[in-house]
Write a protein that holds these residues in place. Structure first.
Motif, PDB file in Angstrom:
ATOM      1  N   ARG A  77       4.263   4.891 -11.877  1.00 42.05           N
ATOM      2  CA  ARG A  77       4.022   6.170 -11.208  1.00 42.05           C
ATOM      3  C   ARG A  77       2.757   6.038 -10.387  1.00 42.05           C
ATOM      4  N   MET A  78       2.761   6.712  -9.253  1.00 43.42           N
ATOM      5  CA  MET A  78       1.563   6.696  -8.425  1.00 43.42           C
ATOM      6  C   MET A  78       1.414   8.042  -7.740  1.00 43.42           C
ATOM      7  N   THR A  79       0.202   8.565  -7.777  1.00 42.69           N
ATOM      8  CA  THR A  79      -0.101   9.774  -7.026  1.00 42.69           C
ATOM      9  C   THR A  79      -1.156   9.419  -5.988  1.00 42.69           C
ATOM     10  N   VAL A  80      -1.018  10.000  -4.812  1.00 44.58           N
ATOM     11  CA  VAL A  80      -1.929   9.696  -3.710  1.00 44.58           C
ATOM     12  C   VAL A  80      -2.306  10.996  -3.013  1.00 44.58           C
ATOM     13  N   ASP A  81      -3.591  11.147  -2.732  1.00 45.56           N
ATOM     14  CA  ASP A  81      -4.080  12.271  -1.937  1.00 45.56           C
ATOM     15  C   ASP A  81      -4.704  11.719  -0.670  1.00 45.56           C
ATOM     16  N   TYR A  82      -4.160  12.145   0.470  1.00 51.10           N
ATOM     17  CA  TYR A  82      -4.667  11.727   1.773  1.00 51.10           C
ATOM     18  C   TYR A  82      -5.638  12.800   2.256  1.00 51.10           C
ATOM     19  N   LEU A  83      -6.899  12.438   2.363  1.00 54.10           N
ATOM     20  CA  LEU A  83      -7.926  13.416   2.706  1.00 54.10           C
ATOM     21  C   LEU A  83      -8.331  13.352   4.176  1.00 54.10           C
ATOM     22  N   LYS A  84      -8.597  12.138   4.663  1.00 54.09           N
ATOM     23  CA  LYS A  84      -9.015  11.928   6.049  1.00 54.09           C
ATOM     24  C   LYS A  84      -8.463  10.592   6.517  1.00 54.09           C
ATOM     25  N   PRO A  85      -8.219  10.448   7.812  1.00 51.58           N
ATOM     26  CA  PRO A  85      -7.649   9.180   8.296  1.00 51.58           C
ATOM     27  C   PRO A  85      -8.695   8.105   8.564  1.00 51.58           C
ATOM     28  N   ALA A  86      -8.283   6.877   8.376  1.00 54.27           N
ATOM     29  CA  ALA A  86      -9.045   5.733   8.887  1.00 54.27           C
ATOM     30  C   ALA A  86      -8.445   5.389  10.245  1.00 54.27           C
ATOM     31  N   ARG A  87      -9.228   4.747  11.092  1.00 59.96           N
ATOM     32  CA  ARG A  87      -8.780   4.416  12.447  1.00 59.96           C
ATOM     33  C   ARG A  87      -9.062   2.947  12.743  1.00 59.96           C
ATOM     34  N   MET A  88      -8.460   2.481  13.825  1.00 61.01           N
ATOM     35  CA  MET A  88      -8.607   1.085  14.215  1.00 61.01           C
ATOM     36  C   MET A  88     -10.078   0.683  14.278  1.00 61.01           C
ATOM     37  N   ASP A  89     -10.357  -0.517  13.756  1.00 61.07           N
ATOM     38  CA  ASP A  89     -11.681  -1.139  13.697  1.00 61.07           C
ATOM     39  C   ASP A  89     -12.589  -0.575  12.616  1.00 61.07           C
ATOM     40  N   ASP A  90     -12.162   0.474  11.911  1.00 59.88           N
ATOM     41  CA  ASP A  90     -12.953   0.946  10.770  1.00 59.88           C
ATOM     42  C   ASP A  90     -13.013  -0.156   9.721  1.00 59.88           C
ATOM     43  N   VAL A  91     -14.098  -0.208   8.998  1.00 61.99           N
ATOM     44  CA  VAL A  91     -14.210  -1.069   7.821  1.00 61.99           C
ATOM     45  C   VAL A  91     -14.142  -0.140   6.617  1.00 61.99           C
ATOM     46  N   ILE A  92     -13.169  -0.400   5.754  1.00 63.95           N
ATOM     47  CA  ILE A  92     -12.967   0.440   4.579  1.00 63.95           C
ATOM     48  C   ILE A  92     -13.188  -0.377   3.317  1.00 63.95           C
ATOM     49  N   ALA A  93     -13.447   0.322   2.237  1.00 66.64           N
ATOM     50  CA  ALA A  93     -13.536  -0.307   0.924  1.00 66.64           C
ATOM     51  C   ALA A  93     -12.493   0.340   0.028  1.00 66.64           C
ATOM     52  N   VAL A  94     -11.744  -0.481  -0.685  1.00 67.36           N
ATOM     53  CA  VAL A  94     -10.807   0.004  -1.687  1.00 67.36           C
ATOM     54  C   VAL A  94     -11.479  -0.189  -3.041  1.00 67.36           C
ATOM     55  N   ASP A  95     -11.899   0.914  -3.635  1.00 65.05           N
ATOM     56  CA  ASP A  95     -12.547   0.881  -4.952  1.00 65.05           C
ATOM     57  C   ASP A  95     -11.481   1.083  -6.013  1.00 65.05           C
ATOM     58  N   THR A  96     -11.509   0.243  -7.034  1.00 69.45           N
ATOM     59  CA  THR A  96     -10.517   0.312  -8.112  1.00 69.45           C
ATOM     60  C   THR A  96     -11.250   0.257  -9.446  1.00 69.45           C
ATOM     61  N   TRP A  97     -10.878   1.151 -10.357  1.00 68.08           N
ATOM     62  CA  TRP A  97     -11.472   1.138 -11.683  1.00 68.08           C
ATOM     63  C   TRP A  97     -10.446   1.642 -12.697  1.00 68.08           C
ATOM     64  N   VAL A  98     -10.698   1.297 -13.945  1.00 67.27           N
ATOM     65  CA  VAL A  98      -9.767   1.631 -15.017  1.00 67.27           C
ATOM     66  C   VAL A  98      -9.977   3.071 -15.472  1.00 67.27           C
ATOM     67  N   HIS A  99      -8.872   3.788 -15.553  1.00 69.28           N
ATOM     68  CA  HIS A  99      -8.891   5.144 -16.107  1.00 69.28           C
ATOM     69  C   HIS A  99      -8.508   5.114 -17.590  1.00 69.28           C
ATOM     70  N   GLU A 100      -7.471   4.323 -17.918  1.00 66.87           N
ATOM     71  CA  GLU A 100      -6.988   4.271 -19.302  1.00 66.87           C
ATOM     72  C   GLU A 100      -6.263   2.958 -19.558  1.00 66.87           C
ATOM     73  N   VAL A 101      -6.487   2.396 -20.745  1.00 63.00           N
ATOM     74  CA  VAL A 101      -5.799   1.179 -21.166  1.00 63.00           C
ATOM     75  C   VAL A 101      -5.027   1.499 -22.442  1.00 63.00           C
TER      76      VAL A 101
END
Length: 146
Positions: free
Chosen positions: A74-98
């Protein structure tokens, strides 16, 4: 040849968070110049793969050795604001539950400290398509607090 984190490929661990830095290319965008919504799923998949690699587990090796690994349940996603060409983004990932046979990861796609997209993925650990307990060492690494 397998890249490791010291190569700068695959991001980095910052405590219990994994950070994967990506640049947005023309091919990532839609007709309006914003990142096409489905591409965020690809970026987040990369983040989930790289957090596993950073703690010593490789999807390919798990599959080759025991025909096991993670699948997104299952995956839930909330799109808040767009990224655009040439933007540098970071994908942060952390554990919620194991749990014994599943892992819930939270993720955020961030640009210059501003959150663009958030997501939560519930991933089942499977062998031959059936849920099984993930390796104890993997559970311990994922459940670590620092």
């Amino acid at each position: 040849m397998t890249a490791n984190l010291s190569d700068g490929v695959g991001g980095r661990l910052e405590g219990v968070r994994h950070v994967l830095t990506l640049r947005i290319y023309y091919e990532d965008t839609d007709f309006s110049g914003a990142v096409y919504h489905a591409n965020y799923l690809r970026y987040m998949e990369r983040g989930r793969t790289e957090i596993l690699r950073a703690i010593g587990f490789d999807h390919r090796a798990l599959w080759d050795s025991a025909k096991e690994g993670f699948v997104v349940r299952r995956m839930t996603v909330d799109y808040l604001k767009p990224a655009r060409m040439d933007d540098v983004i970071a994908v942060d990932t952390w554990v919620h539950e194991v749990k014994q046979a599943s892992l819930t990861l939270d993720q955020a796609v961030v640009r210059d400290g501003e959150t663009l997209v958030t997501g939560r993925a519930v991933c089942a650990y499977v062998r031959d398509g059936r849920p099984v307990r993930m390796p104890q060492s993997m559970r311990e690494q994922m459940a670590r607090k620092e």
